[in-house]
Design a protein around this motif. Structure first.
Motif, mmCIF file in Angstrom:
data_model
loop_
_atom_site.group_PDB
_atom_site.id
_atom_site.type_symbol
_atom_site.label_atom_id
_atom_site.label_comp_id
_atom_site.label_asym_id
_atom_site.label_seq_id
_atom_site.Cartn_x
_atom_site.Cartn_y
_atom_site.Cartn_z
ATOM 1 N N ALA A 162 -2.956 8.123 0.734
ATOM 2 C CA ALA A 162 -2.310 9.327 0.647
ATOM 3 C C ALA A 162 -1.364 9.125 -0.594
ATOM 4 O O ALA A 162 -1.040 10.124 -1.341
ATOM 5 N N ARG A 163 -0.984 7.730 -0.708
ATOM 6 C CA ARG A 163 -0.153 7.394 -2.050
ATOM 7 C C ARG A 163 -0.760 7.820 -3.199
ATOM 8 O O ARG A 163 -0.435 8.191 -4.151
ATOM 9 N N VAL A 164 -2.566 7.525 -3.224
ATOM 10 C CA VAL A 164 -2.852 7.639 -4.574
ATOM 11 C C VAL A 164 -2.963 9.049 -4.880
ATOM 12 O O VAL A 164 -3.035 9.627 -6.019
ATOM 13 N N PHE A 165 -3.389 9.748 -3.780
ATOM 14 C CA PHE A 165 -3.580 11.180 -4.116
ATOM 15 C C PHE A 165 -2.154 11.837 -4.386
ATOM 16 O O PHE A 165 -2.251 12.947 -5.357
ATOM 17 N N ALA A 166 -1.130 11.471 -3.871
ATOM 18 C CA ALA A 166 0.001 12.091 -4.317
ATOM 19 C C ALA A 166 0.701 11.687 -5.848
ATOM 20 O O ALA A 166 0.847 12.717 -6.584
ATOM 21 N N THR A 167 0.160 10.559 -6.151
ATOM 22 C CA THR A 167 0.688 10.018 -7.541
ATOM 23 C C THR A 167 -0.153 10.512 -8.526
ATOM 24 O O THR A 167 0.265 11.164 -9.668
ATOM 25 N N ARG A 168 -1.595 11.037 -8.182
ATOM 26 C CA ARG A 168 -2.581 11.684 -9.116
ATOM 27 C C ARG A 168 -2.209 13.302 -9.309
ATOM 28 O O ARG A 168 -2.208 13.917 -10.219
ATOM 29 N N ALA A 169 -1.664 13.777 -8.205
ATOM 30 C CA ALA A 169 -1.487 15.175 -8.299
ATOM 31 C C ALA A 169 -0.249 15.358 -8.726
ATOM 32 O O ALA A 169 -0.054 16.487 -9.568
ATOM 33 N N ALA A 170 0.652 14.627 -8.895
ATOM 34 C CA ALA A 170 1.731 14.599 -9.643
ATOM 35 C C ALA A 170 1.502 14.548 -11.337
ATOM 36 O O ALA A 170 2.267 14.909 -12.026
ATOM 37 N N ALA A 217 7.114 -3.937 -1.286
ATOM 38 C CA ALA A 217 7.433 -2.877 -2.048
ATOM 39 C C ALA A 217 8.237 -3.411 -3.136
ATOM 40 O O ALA A 217 7.916 -2.861 -4.474
ATOM 41 N N LEU A 218 9.504 -3.942 -3.084
ATOM 42 C CA LEU A 218 10.130 -4.474 -4.159
ATOM 43 C C LEU A 218 9.544 -5.394 -5.010
ATOM 44 O O LEU A 218 9.599 -5.302 -6.410
ATOM 45 N N ALA A 219 8.549 -6.348 -4.688
ATOM 46 C CA ALA A 219 7.774 -7.239 -5.762
ATOM 47 C C ALA A 219 6.940 -6.388 -6.252
ATOM 48 O O ALA A 219 6.850 -6.632 -7.465
ATOM 49 N N LEU A 220 5.978 -5.333 -5.942
ATOM 50 C CA LEU A 220 5.084 -4.898 -6.340
ATOM 51 C C LEU A 220 5.755 -3.689 -7.412
ATOM 52 O O LEU A 220 5.130 -3.637 -8.470
ATOM 53 N N VAL A 221 6.643 -2.862 -7.162
ATOM 54 C CA VAL A 221 7.174 -1.964 -7.940
ATOM 55 C C VAL A 221 8.516 -1.721 -8.359
ATOM 56 O O VAL A 221 8.843 -1.109 -9.036
ATOM 57 N N GLY A 222 9.251 -2.675 -7.522
ATOM 58 C CA GLY A 222 10.730 -2.737 -7.963
ATOM 59 C C GLY A 222 11.493 -1.709 -7.273
ATOM 60 O O GLY A 222 12.746 -1.821 -7.367
ATOM 61 N N THR A 223 10.749 -0.900 -6.258
ATOM 62 C CA THR A 223 11.651 0.372 -5.687
ATOM 63 C C THR A 223 10.955 0.221 -4.070
ATOM 64 O O THR A 223 9.991 -0.165 -3.998
ATOM 65 N N SER A 240 0.807 -1.235 -0.057
ATOM 66 C CA SER A 240 -0.005 0.024 0.208
ATOM 67 C C SER A 240 0.767 1.213 -0.193
ATOM 68 O O SER A 240 0.631 2.258 -0.864
ATOM 69 N N ALA A 241 1.877 1.384 0.859
ATOM 70 C CA ALA A 241 2.853 2.466 0.766
ATOM 71 C C ALA A 241 3.581 2.479 -0.453
ATOM 72 O O ALA A 241 4.138 3.452 -0.683
ATOM 73 N N ALA A 242 3.958 1.630 -1.192
ATOM 74 C CA ALA A 242 4.836 1.657 -2.411
ATOM 75 C C ALA A 242 3.886 1.979 -3.750
ATOM 76 O O ALA A 242 4.489 2.002 -4.733
ATOM 77 N N TYR A 243 2.624 1.558 -3.777
ATOM 78 C CA TYR A 243 1.741 1.646 -4.772
ATOM 79 C C TYR A 243 2.072 2.689 -5.681
ATOM 80 O O TYR A 243 2.166 3.863 -5.098
ATOM 81 N N ASP A 244 2.314 2.656 -7.157
ATOM 82 C CA ASP A 244 2.396 3.906 -7.981
ATOM 83 C C ASP A 244 2.080 3.496 -9.377
ATOM 84 O O ASP A 244 2.860 2.514 -9.936
ATOM 85 N N PRO A 245 1.050 3.580 -9.997
ATOM 86 C CA PRO A 245 0.413 3.167 -11.111
ATOM 87 C C PRO A 245 1.460 3.477 -12.251
ATOM 88 O O PRO A 245 1.735 2.790 -13.324
ATOM 89 N N LEU A 252 4.769 2.968 -12.098
ATOM 90 C CA LEU A 252 5.825 2.116 -11.947
ATOM 91 C C LEU A 252 5.354 0.808 -12.407
ATOM 92 O O LEU A 252 5.949 -0.436 -12.377
ATOM 93 N N ARG A 253 4.070 0.585 -13.075
ATOM 94 C CA ARG A 253 3.650 -0.745 -13.584
ATOM 95 C C ARG A 253 3.809 -1.722 -12.383
ATOM 96 O O ARG A 253 4.567 -2.643 -12.473
ATOM 97 N N PRO A 254 2.899 -1.733 -11.524
ATOM 98 C CA PRO A 254 2.711 -2.690 -10.210
ATOM 99 C C PRO A 254 2.646 -3.981 -10.744
ATOM 100 O O PRO A 254 1.601 -4.326 -11.830
ATOM 101 N N ARG A 255 3.277 -4.921 -10.278
ATOM 102 C CA ARG A 255 3.234 -6.293 -10.601
ATOM 103 C C ARG A 255 2.679 -7.195 -9.256
ATOM 104 O O ARG A 255 3.278 -7.616 -8.473
ATOM 105 N N PHE A 256 1.318 -7.443 -9.591
ATOM 106 C CA PHE A 256 0.602 -7.988 -8.420
ATOM 107 C C PHE A 256 0.899 -9.495 -8.435
ATOM 108 O O PHE A 256 0.843 -10.168 -7.338
#
Length: 273
Positions: free
Chosen positions: A265-273, A141-147, A27-32, A34-38
């Motif tokens: 908070a993560r979703v809001f930050a990525t959309r604002a960016a 975090a590493l598994a989902l987005v690689g960072t 949840s803390a690493a999610y960033d669309p 970065l092509r999340p790999r669920f």
């Protein structure tokens, strides 16, 4: 048995305790972007669950309500190969950072179960906090987005403290069950049981001030009244078998609150960016 009763029964088992940190770290690493790999996140969950199951099978000490390990659960010769295969696939996908996460998880779990067992030393608490907290959240975090975003690291810390509180309650329940003449009120709280609760809730505001967690994560403290009731029970005397379930449920509820607020908070930050 109701659905809630089944959930409470599952959460009593230590090998399930690593999963809340996985959810929180993802949840803390999610960033669309970065092509999340669920699928890798699910693979990591399977890996950690297999490692924890192998540790539970290899451990020689009988836990409350269980028979000796040799006759219970999936044998280690099944869970360990599954864990190694999952680790190879994760490392192939995410490289050396994931290698160190998987290697640390396997080595610490084996050291916890095999003699001289870390679970019998003062290192048991810190290792539990690390393994079922930051290590699992970083791996997610590493598994989902690689960072690994800073929040994905620090979100595991308070969750790890509650995982350790559940471990200590489990040990106290074992001692209570072993005493055939035990009264309704169990033994006094094992060292740092209450301290884990205080640390779990107290570290959240500290991490927010330090920039490790978003401000909205403060809403996770909505679970605090549940903990205050636990302190009242500690003073009145405990039946530790029931305390195990309450502590596991507290661990899961707190982790989900922390994960949900951080994810928002993560979703809001990525959309604002």
């Amino acid at each position: 048995m109701t659905a809630l009763a089944r959930l409470a029964h599952l959460l009593r088992l230590p090998r399930y305790a690593v999963l809340p940190a996985v959810v929180a770290g993802a949840s803390a690493a999610y960033d669309p972007a970065l092509r999340p790999r669920f699928e890798l996140l699910l693979l990591l969950g399977a890996f950690l669950f297999a490692v924890a199951g192998a540790e539970a099978t290899l451990a020689s000490r009988v836990r409350p309500g269980e028979t000796p390990r040799a006759g219970r659960g999936v044998p280690a010769w099944v869970t360990l190969p599954v864990a190694l295969l999952a680790a190879l696939l994760l490392v192939a996908a995410r490289g050396w950072p994931m290698f160190w996460v998987c290697a640390a998880a396997i080595l610490l779990a084996c050291a916890f179960a095999a003699g001289p067992r870390l679970s019998d030393t003062p290192l048991a608490g810190p290792i539990t906090i690390l393994w079922m907290g930051p290590l699992a959240s970083v791996g997610a975090a590493l598994a989902l987005v690689g960072t690994v975003a800073p929040a994905a690291l620090w979100i595991g810390l308070p969750i790890g403290f509650l995982a350790d509180a559940a471990r200590r309650a489990w040990i106290a329940a074992a001692a209570e069950n072993a005493d055939a003449g035990a009264a309704v009120a169990g033994p006094s709280a094992p060292p740092w049981f209450a301290g884990d609760y205080v640390a779990a809730f107290g570290v959240v505001p500290v991490l927010i001030v330090a920039g490790g967690l978003p401000e909205v994560a403060l809403l996770a403290l909505l679970a605090l009244p549940w903990t205050l009731r636990e302190f009242a029970r500690i003073r009145a005397g405990y039946t530790w078998r029931d305390a195990v379930t309450r502590t596991r449920l507290m661990h899961a509820a707190f982790a989900l609150l922390l994960a949900a607020t951080t994810f928002a908070a993560r979703v809001f930050a990525t959309r604002a960016a």
